[in-house]
Design a protein around this motif. Sequence first.
Motif, short mmCIF file in Angstrom:
data_model
loop_
_atom_site.label_atom_id
_atom_site.label_comp_id
_atom_site.label_asym_id
_atom_site.label_seq_id
_atom_site.Cartn_x
_atom_site.Cartn_y
_atom_site.Cartn_z
N HIS A 1 0.85 -1.19 0.00
CA HIS A 1 0.00 0.00 0.00
C HIS A 1 0.89 1.25 0.00
O HIS A 1 1.55 1.55 1.00
CB HIS A 1 -0.90 0.01 1.23
CG HIS A 1 -1.78 -1.20 1.35
ND1 HIS A 1 -2.94 -1.35 0.62
CD2 HIS A 1 -1.65 -2.32 2.10
CE1 HIS A 1 -3.50 -2.51 0.93
NE2 HIS A 1 -2.74 -3.12 1.81
N THR A 2 0.88 1.99 -1.07
CA THR A 2 1.78 3.13 -1.19
C THR A 2 1.31 4.34 -0.38
O THR A 2 2.01 5.36 -0.35
CB THR A 2 1.95 3.55 -2.66
OG1 THR A 2 0.67 3.85 -3.23
CG2 THR A 2 2.62 2.45 -3.45
N ASN A 3 0.16 4.25 0.28
CA ASN A 3 -0.25 5.34 1.18
C ASN A 3 0.24 5.10 2.60
O ASN A 3 -0.07 5.89 3.50
CB ASN A 3 -1.78 5.51 1.16
CG ASN A 3 -2.55 4.26 1.55
OD1 ASN A 3 -2.10 3.14 1.29
ND2 ASN A 3 -3.72 4.43 2.14
N LEU A 4 1.03 4.05 2.81
CA LEU A 4 1.60 3.79 4.13
C LEU A 4 3.04 4.26 4.21
O LEU A 4 3.84 4.05 3.28
CB LEU A 4 1.55 2.30 4.46
CG LEU A 4 0.17 1.70 4.72
CD1 LEU A 4 0.30 0.22 5.09
CD2 LEU A 4 -0.57 2.44 5.82
N TYR A 5 3.37 4.89 5.34
CA TYR A 5 4.71 5.35 5.66
C TYR A 5 5.07 4.78 7.02
O TYR A 5 4.26 4.10 7.67
CB TYR A 5 4.74 6.88 5.72
CG TYR A 5 4.45 7.57 4.40
CD1 TYR A 5 5.47 8.23 3.71
CD2 TYR A 5 3.17 7.57 3.85
CE1 TYR A 5 5.20 8.88 2.51
CE2 TYR A 5 2.91 8.20 2.64
CZ TYR A 5 3.92 8.85 1.97
OH TYR A 5 3.68 9.47 0.78
N ALA A 6 6.28 5.03 7.50
CA ALA A 6 6.67 4.60 8.84
C ALA A 6 7.72 5.54 9.38
O ALA A 6 8.49 6.14 8.61
CB ALA A 6 7.21 3.17 8.81
N ASP A 7 7.77 5.68 10.71
CA ASP A 7 8.86 6.46 11.31
C ASP A 7 9.76 5.54 12.14
O ASP A 7 9.38 4.43 12.52
CB ASP A 7 8.34 7.66 12.10
CG ASP A 7 7.71 7.34 13.45
OD1 ASP A 7 8.22 6.45 14.16
OD2 ASP A 7 6.71 8.00 13.81
#
Length: 303
Positions: A198-204
């Motif tokens: 899912h390209t709308n997911l990011y992470a820190d």
Amino acid sequence: MIIDSHVHAGEYYRHFSAAFAQQMMPTTGMPPEALTAPEARLLAEMDAAGVDRAFLLAFDVRRVEGFSVPNEFVADLCARHPDRFTGFASVDAGTPGAAARLRHAVTGLGLRGLKTAPCYLRMSPADPLWNDVYATAQELNIPVLVHTGYTPAQNADGRFFPPRLLEPVARNFPDLRIILAHLGRPWTTDSLDLMARHTNLYADLSIFLSYQPLAAVAAVLAQARERDVLDRVLWGTDFPFATMADSLARMAALAQDPAPWPANSHPLTPGEYHALLGGTAARLTEPASAGHSAPSSPREEHR
């Protein structure tokens, strides 16, 4: 520009309870009283480390923990230092009117993101009660930073730690940009797999970068590179649970020293390093009109 994408506002006793601090701080090696981030300390920490801007987080866990860091408090700090802070609201979908409170925080108070803490609220991030909140965030075109992974908070519900719970949210709200806090540790591989789908997911990288062995961090970043999702990973500290200067020193080592990296990988390239330290975070919070397409990777989403 260096942007810390995960910084807590709030002060000990004024906002955070003593009981909560006593549960949270032992894992950091700091005393409970260190769970405080007054305005002067925030700015001094940023200045000493060379951090230009911080995502400053409200924290609404009053229903379960009995305290909150209010949206208004964060908005006031951001108004005094608009060049240093990007404010994130926080709402609890378990209380009526959460979506309306989010809308007011963005359109009335000027906050530019949302921080949620589902496991602290003893509910799943995919609980239907969140749907109006997610729909509002998607409409307002703001990113949503969701706590994922372990926390030592005793009232938190471990059933809701795993990041995989956010998969239906990513699928049902495809234009909602969701940041998986802490890379979902210890479910880091699951987080990367979700990001690949899912390209709308990011992470820190908050907490994970500061306290895990550098080789473990390098291995995960190498996996992110292999899955072609490293451009959606953000540097962050979770200050005051970790210091900015120490975290940045570890980032510099990951860009300069091949020793921590797996044999088939290499240190961060200049482009990767600058994207991690602020380029991706800046793109996530660029002002945009509600209803416009969210910034995204050029790659197609893998279903």
